[in-house]
Design a protein around this motif. Structure first.
Motif, PDB file in Angstrom:
ATOM      1  N   THR A   1       3.690  -1.414   3.654  1.00 35.44           N
ATOM      2  CA  THR A   1       3.501  -0.083   3.085  1.00 35.44           C
ATOM      3  C   THR A   1       4.838   0.446   2.582  1.00 35.44           C
ATOM      4  OG1 THR A   1       3.813   0.911   5.269  1.00 35.44           O
ATOM      5  CG2 THR A   1       1.539   0.534   4.565  1.00 35.44           C
TER       6      THR A   1
ATOM      7  N   CYS B   1       0.872  -1.174   0.000  1.00 40.24           N
ATOM      8  CA  CYS B   1       0.000   0.000   0.000  1.00 40.24           C
ATOM      9  C   CYS B   1       0.908   1.222   0.000  1.00 40.24           C
ATOM     10  CB  CYS B   1      -0.893   0.002   1.238  1.00 40.24           C
ATOM     11  SG  CYS B   1      -1.873   1.507   1.402  1.00 40.24           S
ATOM     12  N   THR B   2       0.662   2.139  -0.942  1.00 36.06           N
ATOM     13  CA  THR B   2       1.516   3.320  -1.005  1.00 36.06           C
ATOM     14  C   THR B   2       0.703   4.593  -0.888  1.00 36.06           C
ATOM     15  OG1 THR B   2       3.311   4.364  -2.237  1.00 36.06           O
ATOM     16  CG2 THR B   2       1.455   3.581  -3.525  1.00 36.06           C
TER      17      THR B   2
ATOM     18  N   LEU C   1       0.722   6.165   6.228  1.00 34.78           N
ATOM     19  CA  LEU C   1       1.310   4.845   6.030  1.00 34.78           C
ATOM     20  C   LEU C   1       1.760   4.213   7.344  1.00 34.78           C
ATOM     21  CD1 LEU C   1       3.282   5.395   2.706  1.00 34.78           C
ATOM     22  CD2 LEU C   1       1.126   4.187   3.036  1.00 34.78           C
TER      23      LEU C   1
END
Lengths: 203, 486
Positions: free
Chosen positions: A187, A163-164, A171
């Protein structure tokens, strides 16, 4: 953090210091949309409240030189393909400040779409706040956790491995839950992805 | 009765929220209802090519009114009186309640009709009237549900949003004595309709609020979905409207803006089903006596606050509540006030002159979703920060506050952030200080005191042994030494 939590006068020396440090910089690149929002949305007013004419002028001179990291790449440098390779399934979380304050729009997508091997998976309910909110995550830890639970579910539903976002604050918060749950998802700030050159990828 | 309702307004937001988060039925109801309205709103707003301009106009009109509030209120009084109405000025809740009471007592009745009015909830009118032997029957379906359930509203537009159909059915079965009652929406509304109809036809005094007061005509407008308003505005002999002073708009023409933005924002409809507009009284048609009570109750002191003044632009659409990710998790009761959600977080503490509700400005992650949907462009996040500033000022005036963990922590952090070498030192100290907190996993899983709020559901990556600046400095040194460049 101070400004947002209501410690307004305590924020002033920090603002002065920032303005001082970057006084002679041609460009200030900030890999955090919430920090950029603080500068753009609140510095002018904070300076005005002090009545310090020099500070007001300094802030005005500083603003045009402030760039969020992806803004710098795409808007200032006109670059979308940075030559990165990141062969992973990735989902992008749009932080509140990046959407509602900076109006980044599709800038991060344009950068991610040029990364070799990267499969971008859309995040559902992307406009929902992750629940970090700075000191909110402590002052209202229970509600923050509830909001995070929803965001974690959305991330897991994409099937992405990474996940960015353009904000490490979100994050850190999202990763906090994904790691606590021992999920396989990690992340990475968008800069880490864009800096990846080989099949090894960012750690 | 839950602790929350028993101690209404006494618990701070985090405490109230914790209790409500445990109620999964409530959370499901709130999440579902706000989702439905949000989707409907998006659709009807999306149909308008000039939505942003409507917001700009709405905001401009409201700002203009606030800068000339005294003029417009006096103009309204003049025109309303000329049209046969009576205008009363109430400094605070007490005064307003006394005026309403004496107007009702003049009619020698023990029961009256009520249209949904958040302003009357704000001043706790129903309780006051009950104490004086007068029962106010709520006629709006949601307010009826709240009244029968001895509950409190949790949303300014759909006050019983926290209840689902089954819960409503159970309530009606019990309170209306209808053991055979079905659970379909038609069954419930039919039951409410019979229950209410006999009251509309029997009772001679009604109390309402007002969506807008029109200065130019002395007129009042009320928009609604159910028709109970229309009944109460036309059938009774005496009509009493309680309205916040900020409800006034300059001209009849200005409704053009708000009648487009309010229904779309509030219920996701292009238009409210019932739109009622009247000025004063008309012989042989409608009430014989009409009163407007202009309520201040803390509003004029908000006017003096340059930053927070925009709070009064509010047209009570509730869109902010539906958009708010915090409200979505807890529902309205967590705010301990009739005004909940984002608008509640800024309005409630200010109405109490910052003496109550000081936890409410912190009941937000400052995500800005509310500002995005507000039809009159109230910059709620900005007002929240401003009010947080006031709360901090108050806190720093007491020794307890000055020595409290938050103030100490923030003062220390301010010191650390004000100079590079201090931050450097703090990071180095942090690398050592964190060691006992690092679990076998290599992460921090448990932090003490209030920081435990983080670790209750989140792990924390420890401070790295080398900061970016240290890595960069090392890299620079290596490069200038003649090593291969990247």
């Amino acid at each position: 953090m101070h400004w947002n939590t209501g410690y307004l006068k305590e924020a002033i020396p920090i603002i002065r210091h920032f303005v001082d440090v970057y006084r002679d910089s041609e460009v200030v690149c900030i890999p955090s949309s919430s920090c950029v929002s603080m500068i753009r949305d609140h510095y002018p007013k904070a300076a005005e409240e002090t009545g310090d004419v020099k500070l007001i002028a300094d802030v005005e001179a500083l603003l045009p030189r402030i760039y969020e990291f992806t803004e710098l790449l795409v808007n200032k440098l006109g670059v979308e393909d940075v030559g990165a390779t990141f062969p992973h399934k990735v989902t992008y979380h749009a932080s509140c400040h990046s959407m509602r304050s900076l109006h980044l729009g599709d800038i991060p997508y344009r950068l991610l779409n040029k990364v070799r091997g990267l499969e971008l998976l859309p995040l559902e309910n992307i406009d929902q706040c992750c629940g970090f909110g700075g000191t909110f995550s402590i002052k209202n830890a229970d509600v923050s956790s509830a909001m995070l639970a929803d965001k974690a579910v959305s991330v897991l539903n994409t099937g992405a491995e990474v996940c960015t976002a353009v904000d490490n604050s979100c994050l850190m918060h999202i990763f906090g839950s994904l790691h606590r749950q021992r999920t396989f998802v990690r992340t990475a700030h968008i800069a880490e992805i864009l800096a990846s050159e080989s099949l090894g990828g960012a750690k | 009765m839950s602790t929350l309702l028993e101690h209404w307004g006494e618990q701070d937001f985090p405490t109230a929220a914790r209790e409500l988060l445990a109620d999964s039925q409530l959370r499901k109801n709130v999440r579902h209802a706000t989702g439905v309205i949000t989707n409907k709103r998006a659709k009807v707003v999306g149909e308008l090519p000039d939505w942003q301009q409507l917001r700009d106009s709405g905001s401009a009109v409201r700002e203009h009114v606030l800068s000339h509030l005294d003029e417009y209120l006096l103009q309204f009084e003049e025109n309303c009186t000329r049209a046969g109405g009576h205008v009363h000025w109430a400094r605070d809740a007490e005064e307003a309640k006394q005026i309403v009471l004496s107007l009702i007592q003049a009619q020698s009745v023990k029961e009256i009709l009520k249209i949904k009015s958040m302003t009357t909830e704000e001043i706790h009118l129903n309780q006051f009237l009950d104490e004086h032997g007068i029962h106010a029957h709520e006629t709006d379906l949601a307010e009826l549900i709240i009244q029968l359930g001895k509950d409190k509203p949790s949303h300014i537009v759909v006050p019983a949003l926290h209840k689902n159909r089954q819960q409503v059915r159970e309530l009606f079965v019990r309170e209306m004595g209808l053991p055979e009652l079905g659970d379909q929406p038609q069954d419930l509304t039919a039951a409410a309709r019979s229950y209410l109809r006999e009251k509309f036809l029997r009772l001679s005094v009604a109390v309402c609020g007002a969506n807008s007061l029109i200065a130019e005509t002395g007129g009042v407008c009320i928009v609604e979905s159910e028709g109970n308003g229309r009944m109460c505005l036309t059938l009774p002999k005496v009509l009493i409207s309680v309205a916040g002073i900020e409800k006034v708009i300059p001209r009849f023409q200005d409704l053009e803006i708000f009648w487009q933005t309010l229904p779309r924002s509030a219920t996701g409809e292009r238009m409210n089903p019932y739109n009622s507009l009247w000025s004063g009284i008309h012989k042989g048609d409608g009430p014989e006596e009409f009163h407007v009570i202009l309520l201040d109750n803390g509003r004029s002191s908000i006017l003096y606050d340059k930053e927070a003044k925009q709070t009064l632009k509010c047209i009570r659409c509730g869109a902010c509540q539906n958009a708010c990710p915090v409200y979505k998790q807890t529902g309205g009761h967590a705010y301990g006030s009739v005004y909940a959600g984002p608008i509640g977080a800024i309005l409630t503490p200010q109405l109490h002159k910052m003496e109550q509700g000081s936890s409410l400005p912190y009941a937000s992650s400052l995500c800005g979703a509310c500002y995005e949907v507000c039809p009159v462009k109230i910059n709620i996040p900005e007002v929240l920060i401003h009010l947080r500033g006031k709360v901090v000022e108050q806190e720093q005036e007491t020794l307890e506050g000055k020595l409290g963990p938050w103030n100490i922590g923030m003062q220390a952090a301010a010191q650390i952030f004000s100079d590079g070498w201090k931050l450097d030192l703090a990071q180095k100290a942090g690398r050592i200080g964190q060691k006992p907190f690092i679990a076998k996993s290599g992460f921090i899983e448990n932090l003490p005191w209030m920081l435990g709020g983080w670790t209750q559901v989140r792990d924390l990556r420890p401070l790295p042994q080398q900061s970016f600046r240290e890595w960069w400095a090392e890299r620079e040194k290596a490069t200038t030494k003649g090593d291969s460049n990247k």
